[in-house]
Design a protein around this motif. Structure first.
Motif, PDB file in Angstrom:
ATOM      1  N   MET A  45      25.124  49.303 -47.003  1.00 20.99           N
ATOM      2  CA  MET A  45      25.772  49.404 -48.537  1.00 20.99           C
ATOM      3  C   MET A  45      25.539  50.567 -49.092  1.00 20.99           C
ATOM      4  O   MET A  45      24.393  51.227 -48.990  1.00 20.99           O
ATOM      5  CB  MET A  45      25.612  48.160 -49.206  1.00 20.99           C
ATOM      6  N   GLY A  46      26.412  51.043 -49.936  1.00 15.71           N
ATOM      7  CA  GLY A  46      26.128  52.401 -50.627  1.00 15.71           C
ATOM      8  C   GLY A  46      25.464  52.351 -51.876  1.00 15.71           C
ATOM      9  O   GLY A  46      25.997  52.418 -53.038  1.00 15.71           O
ATOM     10  N   ASN A  47      24.210  51.805 -51.745  1.00 16.16           N
ATOM     11  CA  ASN A  47      23.532  51.672 -52.968  1.00 16.16           C
ATOM     12  C   ASN A  47      22.370  52.712 -53.186  1.00 16.16           C
ATOM     13  O   ASN A  47      21.506  52.689 -54.048  1.00 16.16           O
ATOM     14  CB  ASN A  47      23.003  50.197 -53.020  1.00 16.16           C
ATOM     15  N   SER A  48      22.491  53.811 -52.268  1.00 13.25           N
ATOM     16  CA  SER A  48      21.340  54.820 -52.500  1.00 13.25           C
ATOM     17  C   SER A  48      21.933  55.768 -53.932  1.00 13.25           C
ATOM     18  O   SER A  48      23.040  55.674 -54.248  1.00 13.25           O
ATOM     19  CB  SER A  48      21.309  55.707 -51.484  1.00 13.25           C
ATOM     20  N   LYS A  49      21.030  56.598 -54.373  1.00  8.55           N
ATOM     21  CA  LYS A  49      21.218  57.255 -55.368  1.00  8.55           C
ATOM     22  C   LYS A  49      22.343  58.338 -55.155  1.00  8.55           C
ATOM     23  O   LYS A  49      22.049  59.213 -54.401  1.00  8.55           O
ATOM     24  CB  LYS A  49      19.922  57.837 -55.931  1.00  8.55           C
ATOM     25  N   PRO A  50      23.410  58.262 -55.791  1.00  3.25           N
ATOM     26  CA  PRO A  50      24.625  59.409 -55.508  1.00  3.25           C
ATOM     27  C   PRO A  50      24.117  60.358 -56.278  1.00  3.25           C
ATOM     28  O   PRO A  50      23.421  60.149 -57.354  1.00  3.25           O
ATOM     29  CB  PRO A  50      25.871  58.705 -56.097  1.00  3.25           C
ATOM     30  N   GLU A  51      24.869  61.754 -55.829  1.00  6.15           N
ATOM     31  CA  GLU A  51      24.293  62.832 -56.438  1.00  6.15           C
ATOM     32  C   GLU A  51      24.726  62.880 -58.003  1.00  6.15           C
ATOM     33  O   GLU A  51      24.020  63.328 -58.989  1.00  6.15           O
ATOM     34  CB  GLU A  51      24.852  64.061 -55.678  1.00  6.15           C
ATOM     35  N   ARG A  52      26.013  62.382 -58.167  1.00  5.72           N
ATOM     36  CA  ARG A  52      26.399  62.295 -59.528  1.00  5.72           C
ATOM     37  C   ARG A  52      27.232  61.288 -59.801  1.00  5.72           C
ATOM     38  O   ARG A  52      27.706  60.489 -58.646  1.00  5.72           O
ATOM     39  CB  ARG A  52      27.293  63.751 -59.886  1.00  5.72           C
ATOM     40  N   LEU A  53      27.310  60.515 -60.909  1.00  2.00           N
ATOM     41  CA  LEU A  53      28.082  59.265 -61.232  1.00  2.00           C
ATOM     42  C   LEU A  53      29.324  59.593 -61.798  1.00  2.00           C
ATOM     43  O   LEU A  53      30.153  58.546 -61.697  1.00  2.00           O
ATOM     44  CB  LEU A  53      27.068  58.183 -62.079  1.00  2.00           C
ATOM     45  N   ILE A  54      29.614  60.638 -62.316  1.00  2.04           N
ATOM     46  CA  ILE A  54      30.939  61.077 -62.764  1.00  2.04           C
ATOM     47  C   ILE A  54      31.393  62.283 -62.288  1.00  2.04           C
ATOM     48  O   ILE A  54      30.714  63.357 -62.241  1.00  2.04           O
ATOM     49  CB  ILE A  54      31.057  61.122 -64.505  1.00  2.04           C
ATOM     50  N   ASP A  55      32.617  62.503 -61.620  1.00  2.00           N
ATOM     51  CA  ASP A  55      32.882  63.601 -60.731  1.00  2.00           C
ATOM     52  C   ASP A  55      33.739  64.698 -61.913  1.00  2.00           C
ATOM     53  O   ASP A  55      33.751  64.347 -63.189  1.00  2.00           O
ATOM     54  CB  ASP A  55      34.019  63.317 -59.685  1.00  2.00           C
ATOM     55  N   GLU A  56      34.044  65.739 -61.331  1.00  2.00           N
ATOM     56  CA  GLU A  56      34.547  66.795 -62.174  1.00  2.00           C
ATOM     57  C   GLU A  56      35.938  66.445 -62.852  1.00  2.00           C
ATOM     58  O   GLU A  56      36.282  67.101 -63.865  1.00  2.00           O
ATOM     59  CB  GLU A  56      34.827  68.174 -61.347  1.00  2.00           C
ATOM     60  N   ASN A  57      36.509  65.427 -62.459  1.00  2.00           N
ATOM     61  CA  ASN A  57      37.664  64.976 -63.142  1.00  2.00           C
ATOM     62  C   ASN A  57      37.484  63.975 -64.090  1.00  2.00           C
ATOM     63  O   ASN A  57      38.455  63.293 -64.212  1.00  2.00           O
ATOM     64  CB  ASN A  57      38.623  64.525 -62.071  1.00  2.00           C
TER      65      ASN A  57
ATOM     66  N   ARG B 183      36.337  61.103 -63.426  1.00  2.00           N
ATOM     67  CA  ARG B 183      36.293  59.664 -62.613  1.00  2.00           C
ATOM     68  C   ARG B 183      34.567  59.413 -62.334  1.00  2.00           C
ATOM     69  O   ARG B 183      33.829  59.936 -61.902  1.00  2.00           O
ATOM     70  CB  ARG B 183      37.045  59.782 -61.579  1.00  2.00           C
ATOM     71  N   ARG B 184      34.787  57.893 -62.107  1.00  2.00           N
ATOM     72  CA  ARG B 184      33.399  57.222 -61.882  1.00  2.00           C
ATOM     73  C   ARG B 184      33.432  57.211 -60.548  1.00  2.00           C
ATOM     74  O   ARG B 184      34.185  57.209 -59.449  1.00  2.00           O
ATOM     75  CB  ARG B 184      33.200  55.959 -62.596  1.00  2.00           C
ATOM     76  N   ILE B 185      32.266  56.646 -59.969  1.00  2.00           N
ATOM     77  CA  ILE B 185      31.863  56.165 -58.700  1.00  2.00           C
ATOM     78  C   ILE B 185      32.925  55.570 -57.979  1.00  2.00           C
ATOM     79  O   ILE B 185      33.199  55.785 -56.912  1.00  2.00           O
ATOM     80  CB  ILE B 185      30.419  55.659 -58.547  1.00  2.00           C
ATOM     81  N   ASP B 186      33.526  54.561 -58.432  1.00  2.00           N
ATOM     82  CA  ASP B 186      34.513  53.739 -58.047  1.00  2.00           C
ATOM     83  C   ASP B 186      35.915  54.087 -58.248  1.00  2.00           C
ATOM     84  O   ASP B 186      36.881  53.546 -58.340  1.00  2.00           O
ATOM     85  CB  ASP B 186      34.212  52.263 -58.234  1.00  2.00           C
ATOM     86  N   GLY B 187      36.291  55.291 -58.880  1.00  2.00           N
ATOM     87  CA  GLY B 187      37.230  55.880 -59.211  1.00  2.00           C
ATOM     88  C   GLY B 187      37.914  55.532 -60.856  1.00  2.00           C
ATOM     89  O   GLY B 187      38.918  55.941 -61.083  1.00  2.00           O
ATOM     90  N   ARG B 188      37.130  54.825 -61.490  1.00  2.00           N
ATOM     91  CA  ARG B 188      37.827  54.477 -62.757  1.00  2.00           C
ATOM     92  C   ARG B 188      37.297  55.263 -63.746  1.00  2.00           C
ATOM     93  O   ARG B 188      36.493  56.165 -63.687  1.00  2.00           O
ATOM     94  CB  ARG B 188      36.976  53.112 -63.319  1.00  2.00           C
ATOM     95  N   ARG B 189      38.227  55.232 -64.758  1.00  2.00           N
ATOM     96  CA  ARG B 189      37.884  56.298 -66.118  1.00  2.00           C
ATOM     97  C   ARG B 189      37.010  55.633 -66.899  1.00  2.00           C
ATOM     98  O   ARG B 189      36.531  54.402 -66.355  1.00  2.00           O
ATOM     99  CB  ARG B 189      39.334  56.309 -66.912  1.00  2.00           C
ATOM    100  N   PRO B 190      36.233  56.297 -67.642  1.00  2.00           N
ATOM    101  CA  PRO B 190      35.022  55.706 -68.525  1.00  2.00           C
ATOM    102  C   PRO B 190      35.257  54.449 -69.304  1.00  2.00           C
ATOM    103  O   PRO B 190      34.427  53.568 -69.262  1.00  2.00           O
ATOM    104  CB  PRO B 190      34.557  56.925 -69.507  1.00  2.00           C
ATOM    105  N   ASP B 191      36.664  54.451 -69.539  1.00  2.00           N
ATOM    106  CA  ASP B 191      36.821  53.003 -70.630  1.00  2.00           C
ATOM    107  C   ASP B 191      37.615  52.029 -69.968  1.00  2.00           C
ATOM    108  O   ASP B 191      38.228  51.148 -70.385  1.00  2.00           O
ATOM    109  CB  ASP B 191      37.641  53.461 -71.898  1.00  2.00           C
ATOM    110  N   GLU B 192      37.549  52.096 -68.475  1.00  2.00           N
ATOM    111  CA  GLU B 192      38.149  51.088 -67.766  1.00  2.00           C
ATOM    112  C   GLU B 192      37.265  49.958 -67.086  1.00  2.00           C
ATOM    113  O   GLU B 192      36.205  50.181 -66.640  1.00  2.00           O
ATOM    114  CB  GLU B 192      38.836  51.939 -66.455  1.00  2.00           C
TER     115      GLU B 192
END
Ligand code: CDP
Length: 245
Positions: free
Chosen positions: A1-13, A15-24
């Motif tokens: 499962m993808g539960n290791s620490k990702p490099e970043r939690l919010i990308d340059e656009n 977007r969050r790790i699962d593609g959501r916007r911050p307020d979604e």
């Protein structure tokens, strides 16, 4: 499962790790009256977090000496199934589950008219089937629906969601990875009709201004969740069958 620490939690656009916007919010599924053996029940899903809640009562308190002369006792058990998490989870109730059962019970007590049922007990069971962050808030959201489904008189439903800070940014409805690797996690539960907070916890650190913004973000999520709860209750109690005359 993808539960290791990702490099970043919010990308340059943004977007969050699962593609959501911050307020979604995550995709939410709510169904009321899903179990046959209990007096009331509900199933609530927030993304990968899946929770059942079931209610028995009001029924005679057991053992009898625990009964109160002026109100019902509200018992609450929050429990994670052994297969809800990746790690090996102890079979009995962990300290975390005992604590969460208590704070969830205290939140539910604020909206339930317990004084209408002296000497009775109302028993709430929350089973986390799959955990991906926000199980206490999902559990509370489900439990209040199960109480309503059981016909227990209540001042309001409870709608709940966590907000938090990841990569320095405030986000709504944290998933497990955001909860684990973010800087802060703040579960919030409200009785929306009264705009009153019935549970608020904070793990990590927020500045006073982040706290205010986070609370507003939680309120926005809660009003969306509240609408979905009401729709699910309406669906439960509206019948498609024509009335028999
Ligand atoms: O679930 P909630 O956010 O209300 O509570 P938490 O204690 O902040 O836990 C956050 C998440 O960590 C849970 O939703 C699970 O995904 C995960 N967790 C776990 O994997 N194993 C545990 N024994 C407890 C929590």
């Amino acid at each position: 499962m993808g539960n290791s620490k990702p490099e970043r939690l919010i990308d340059e656009n943004g977007r969050r790790i699962d593609g959501r916007r911050p307020d979604e919010l995550r995709p939410i599924k709510i169904e009321v009256g899903v179990l046959d053996k209990s007096d009331g029940s509900a199933y609530v899903e927030f993304g990968g977090t899946k929770v059942f809640a079931a209610v028995f009562g009001p029924r005679e308190a057991h053992p009898k000496h625990l009964a109160l002369p002026d109100r019902a006792i509200l018992n609450c058990r929050y429990h994670m199934t052994s297969f809800s998490v990746e790690e090996r989870k102890p079979l009995g109730m962990t300290r975390r589950e005992v604590e969460l059962s208590k704070v969830i019970r205290e939140a539910l007590e604020t909206v339930t008219f317990l004084e209408e049922f002296p000497r009775a007990s109302i028993d709430v069971y929350i089973e986390v089937i799959q955990a991906d962050g926000g199980t206490r808030t999902t559990g509370l959201t489900a439990a209040s629906l199960a109480l309503a489904d059981a016909g227990i008189p209540m001042a309001d439903l409870i709608a709940a969601v966590a907000v938090g800070k990841v990569d320095g940014q405030l986000v709504l409805d944290l998933c497990d990875v955001e909860d684990k690797y973010g800087e802060a996690d703040m579960p919030v539960a409200m009785a929306p009709r009264f705009n009153s907070i019935v549970l608020l916890q904070l793990n990590g650190r927020l500045t006073p201004s982040e706290f205010k913004k986070g609370l507003a973000l939680a309120q926005k999520g809660i009003s969306e969740i509240y609408k979905l709860q009401q729709e699910a209750l309406k669906k439960r109690f509206s019948t498609s069958k024509p009335l028999e005359v």
